[in-house]
Write an enzyme that holds these catalytic residues in place. Structure first.
Site, PDB file in Angstrom:
ATOM      1  N   LYS A  90       0.809  -1.217   0.000  1.00  0.00           N
ATOM      2  CA  LYS A  90       0.000   0.000   0.000  1.00  0.00           C
ATOM      3  C   LYS A  90       0.845   1.272   0.000  1.00  0.00           C
ATOM      4  O   LYS A  90       0.443   2.292  -0.543  1.00  0.00           O
ATOM      5  CB  LYS A  90      -0.954   0.009   1.199  1.00  0.00           C
ATOM      6  N   GLU A 119     -10.258   5.677   2.520  1.00  0.00           N
ATOM      7  CA  GLU A 119     -11.046   4.592   3.084  1.00  0.00           C
ATOM      8  C   GLU A 119     -10.085   3.503   3.525  1.00  0.00           C
ATOM      9  O   GLU A 119      -8.966   3.425   3.034  1.00  0.00           O
ATOM     10  CB  GLU A 119     -12.006   4.033   2.025  1.00  0.00           C
ATOM     11  N   SER A 147       1.941  -9.699  -0.740  1.00  0.00           N
ATOM     12  CA  SER A 147       1.585  -8.278  -0.693  1.00  0.00           C
ATOM     13  C   SER A 147       1.731  -7.637   0.681  1.00  0.00           C
ATOM     14  O   SER A 147       1.915  -6.437   0.794  1.00  0.00           O
ATOM     15  CB  SER A 147       0.159  -8.091  -1.204  1.00  0.00           C
TER      16      SER A 147
END
Lengths: 261, 394
Positions: B85, B107, B374
């Site tokens: 991210k 969000e 990830s």
């Protein structure tokens, strides 16, 4: 002249909004008739959607109430409800919903059905100018007018939106989502002047209007006012007993608009 | 073709109030992506702050144990804040700053994107507000505290199902309230154009590195590249540079939850249909009248009823394949990779690991799989323990 344009003739139009199926589809019919009796020039009917991103808490709750009501509230049921109003209501009726329920029903099938049950227009808050092509011609083929919104942030977009305006222009009074506001700070006069340079399509101001004073102020500069949350709030409060309070409220708002005709 | 389209998918289905702002964002992005100074600054941040490049790790023990293809893991879990991210938020936060914005909103589902955004905002001196489903703020209380520690305001979202999709709704609503000084830092390759493009571009660093790394290590391209898919940002980042390499199979792993034949699933490609929501045309879990369905997965990060429009198109064209992995398979993979490789992987990433376990044994020993790891799984330990019947709370 379309049914929608006719409803703006010779007066300042008061436009009432309610969510179909809140608290029940039967009650929605009654409330629509009550609003017409009270003098509403046009009525917007919301087809409930699970995720109404342009709505504030009041109308969000109404969507949830409608969808979770016993028997639910499907697009199909809303069409049937409107069909049953035939001969009982003479003011134009307009749908307000999000694009996905229309897309899922099928654009063609949806617009055909609108024509059949007597829906004159369609407001879709998540269908901006850029994506309008998707639905415009189909709607036109079935005499359903695709109503555009103009926002305080529209600026250089105003011209092109106004050029394509159909039915009436929904002028969003304020930033943010729907809901009652104490005060409207946007310079609406300036926006209206700009729109008027391009089109004679009637302009109705919506978002945040709840008091007769606000209705008076807005209808003095535009062709009509749209009131949603203040009506829906009463429906939420009174439920099955909402007819009288809603009717009385609409009478007071229509009265306020009249002063400006 | 209209701008921001991936086949029939994508587009800009948003309220008029936001249109000028997304257009402004697109213009700013088009300008800054070619601006040497911006790119230098961003690479600097990725290198010195996020810790890039991330390792392409040869999982030798897994490879031997599964007895088939050679397995490489792209270690996005080793980035600062523990997931991919950060790649996107550093890009978007820097862009926000260049655009003269002083505030970012975002969000978050599990909290990964929220934490990453709060981190970037703290570093770059931006005000930060995070919207998180109330349900998720309870499930991920630690991440809420983490975001507050980083100086962000966290708003529990009480509308709808109180999860990720409602957090996105609320972010869009908040953005319409205040666009002038605020950028919505969207966390995945979804939403209206230009977001799917911007997020993909910022995440493409994953495959840019991986492609070069595998060529250095093996002298050839991989046979299979895979990643988990919720909205699809790590997968898009992992696929991006391999898309032109037609021989490389691309596989996205969706969350099947309790199974794609149950209602408790978040597998959009497997169970969804075409629709228009959150600004984009794509595939969504929904009913026959277009009401968005409540979705479920053990993984809060994959618990989203849609998928990014570029993935929808990769599916339509057959360029990528999408498979569904159940909670049980993901949890088994979570435990497997911990014991085999000594890596606690995020439950999201464990969905991709589960697919590696299914595929690798049937492949030849000279074939290569790259799987995107990830994120790290520290955040999931308590939930997995509870899944296994151990009463453990953070």
């Amino acid at each position: 002249m379309s049914r929608i344009s006719e409803s703006f003739m010779g007066k300042k139009a008061f436009i009432g909004f309610l969510t179909a199926g809140d608290p029940s589809l039967e009650k929605t019919k009654e409330l629509i008739m009550a609003m017409e009796r009270a003098g509403a020039a046009l009525i917007e009917i919301g087809i409930p959607f699970s995720d109404p991103i342009a709505e504030g808490p009041v109308i969000q709750d109404a969507n949830i109430r409608a969808l979770s009501a016993p028997g639910g509230c499907t697009t199909e049921q809303v069409f049937t409800m409107v069909d049953e109003l035939k001969g009982k209501v003479t003011v134009p009726l307009v749908f307000l919903t999000y694009l996905n329920p229309v897309f899922k029903y099928g654009y063609e099938a949806f617009c055909r059905r609108c024509q059949k049950v007597g829906i004159s227009g369609l407001i879709i808050p998540d269908l901006p100018y850029e994506e309008r092509d998707e639905l415009e011609n189909i709607a036109q083929n079935y005499d359903v007018e695709l109503i555009s919104l103009i926002a305080p942030t529209s600026k250089e977009r105003i011209r092109k939106i106004a050029e394509k305006a159909r039915g009436y222009l929904y002028l969003v009074s304020s930033m943010g989502v729907t809901g009652v506001r104490e005060e409207i700070t946007t310079d609406l006069k300036e926006l209206i002047t700009e729109i008027r340079q391009v089109t004679d399509t009637p302009i109705a101001i919506g978002f945040g209007i709840s008091s007769p004073e606000q209705a008076m102020a807005c209808s003095s500069i535009a062709d009509g006012v749209i009131v949603g949350s203040a009506i829906v709030k009463r429906i939420g409060e009174y439920g099955e007993q909402a007819t009288e309070p809603v009717e009385n409220y609409v009478i007071s708002m229509v009265e306020a608009c009249k002063g400006q005709a | 073709m209209k701008k921001g389209r991936y086949g029939i998918h994508g587009g800009q289905y948003i309220p008029e109030t936001l249109m000028n702002e997304v257009n402004r964002l697109e213009e700013a992005y088009d300008f800054f992506k070619k601006d040497p100074e911006f790119n230098e600054e961003l690479s600097g941040l990725l290198r010195e702050y996020a810790g890039r490049p991330s390792l392409l790790y040869y999982a030798e023990k897994m490879t031997k144990d599964l007895g088939g293809a050679k397995i490489y893991l792209k270690r996005e879990d080793l980035n600062h804040t523990g997931s991919h991210k950060i790649n996107n938020v550093l890009g978007q936060a820097l862009l926000a700053k260049k655009m003269g914005k002083t505030r970012v909103i975002a969000e978050t589902g599990a909290g990964q994107h929220g934490v990453a955004t709060a981190t970037a905002a703290a570093l770059l001196g931006l005000e930060c507000e995070i919207f998180m489903g109330k349900e998720d703020t309870i499930r991920q209380a630690l991440n809420v505290y983490r975001m507050r520690l980083l100086g962000a305001k966290v708003h529990p979202v009480e509308s709808g199902t109180q999860t990720l999709k409602d957090a996105v709704n609320e972010c869009m609503r908040e953005w319409t309230r205040r666009v002038e000084d605020t950028l919505y830092v969207l966390g995945s390759v979804m939403g209206p154009h230009p977001f799917p493009m911007i997020v993909r571009d910022f995440q493409s660093v994953i495959s840019r590195e991986a492609r070069q790394q595998i060529l250095e290590k093996e002298g050839r391209l991989p046979d299979v590249v895979m990643a988990c898919v919720g909205g699809g940002s790590n997968a898009m980042g992992m696929f991006c540079e391999f898309i032109p390499d037609k021989k490389v199979r691309l596989i996205g792993c969706e969350a099947a939850g309790r199974g794609i034949d149950t209602r408790e699933t978040a597998a959009t490609i497997a169970t969804g249909t075409a629709g228009i929501f959150h600004g984009m045309k794509s595939y969504f879990c929904q009913d026959e009248f277009g009401q968005i369905a409540p979705v479920y997965s053990i993984s809060a990060g994959l618990d989203y009823p849609g998928i990014g429009p570029e993935h929808a198109n990769l599916h339509d064209t057959g360029r990528a394949e999408y498979v569904a992995i159940t909670d049980e398979e993901a949890v088994e993979a979570f435990e497997y990779i911990a014991k085999t490789e000594g890596i606690i992987a995020a439950i999201e990433s464990s969905h991709a690991i589960a697919q590696v376990r299914k595929m690798a044994p049937a492949m030849d020993k000279d074939q290569i799989i790259i799987c995107c790891l990830s994120g790290r799984g520290d955040k999931d330990v308590a939930a997995i323990a509870r899944y296994r019947g151990v009463d453990l709370h953070e």
